[in-house]
Scaffold this motif. Structure first.
Motif: not given
Length: 159
Positions: A68-74, A81-90, A95-102, A136-139
Motif C-alpha cells: 500500500v502506498l502513502d496517499t491522501p486519505e481518500s 511487483n512480480w518478476e520484473s513487472e511493476t503496476s500501480v493501481i490508484v 466525491g471530489e477530484a483529488t491530487d495524487c503523487t506517485l 476525478q471523483p470516484y476515478g
C-alpha cells in the motif's frame, strides 16, 4: 440483466413466465438489456468487459507482492511487483477530484515511462521524480512501468 428489448426481455416467449420481466421504469427491458449495452461503447457492460480484459493482461496483480502506498486519505494506491513487472493501481473514493503523487518506482535507477493502461498517457519518471496527477471523483487509474508493450516484448523474448 435482460437479454433484449423483445418480449419478456428475451428470457421467454411464454405468455405466463414464472417471474415477470421488468417492463416499466428506468430498468425496463426496453431501456436496459444486453443487446443495447453491447451496441454502446460507453455502456456498463462494455466497461466491465474492458476492465476484466485489462485485469487478465496484468498478471502481477494476482501473482505479485503488493504494498500500500502513502496517499491522501481518500486515495487507495497499491503497487504490485512480480518478476520484473511493476503496476500501480490508484482509486479515488472521494466525491471530489483529488491530487495524487506517485513516487519513483524503477529499481535499476534508470528513467522509465509510467504508462496509464486506460489512456496510454506516458509519464517519464526518474530517480528524483515524483509524478503528480488529478484523480476525478470516484476515478481510478492503472499504471504500469513500461506499459503493456514493454511487457509483451520482454515475455516474447523469454519464451
Amino acid at each position: 440483466m435482460q437479454w433484449s428489448n423483445g418480449v419478456n426481455g428475451g428470457f421467454t416467449h411464454s405468455d405466463k413466465p414464472i417471474r415477470p420481466s421488468i417492463d416499466r421504469g428506468p430498468y425496463a427491458f426496453g431501456e436496459v438489456n444486453v443487446a443495447t449495452q453491447r451496441a454502446s461503447s460507453d455502456s456498463l457492460l462494455n466497461w466491465t468487459e474492458r476492465a476484466l480484459r485489462l485485469r487478465r493482461e496484468v498478471p502481477e496483480i494476482g501473482r505479485g507482492i503488493w504494498t500500500v502506498l502513502d496517499t491522501p486519505e481518500s486515495i487507495l494506491a497499491l503497487r504490485f511487483n512480480w518478476e520484473s513487472e511493476t503496476s500501480v493501481i490508484v482509486h479515488n473514493f472521494a466525491g471530489e477530484a483529488t491530487d495524487c503523487t506517485l513516487p519513483y518506482f524503477s529499481d535499476d535507477g534508470d528513467a522509465r515511462e509510467l504508462v496509464c493502461l486506460q489512456t496510454n498517457e506516458r509519464l517519464i519518471t526518474g530517480p528524483r521524480d515524483a509524478k503528480a496527477f488529478v484523480l476525478q471523483p470516484y476515478g481510478y487509474r492503472w499504471f504500469r512501468l513500461g506499459g503493456l508493450d514493454e511487457f509483451v516484448h520482454s515475455h516474447a523474448e523469454r519464451h
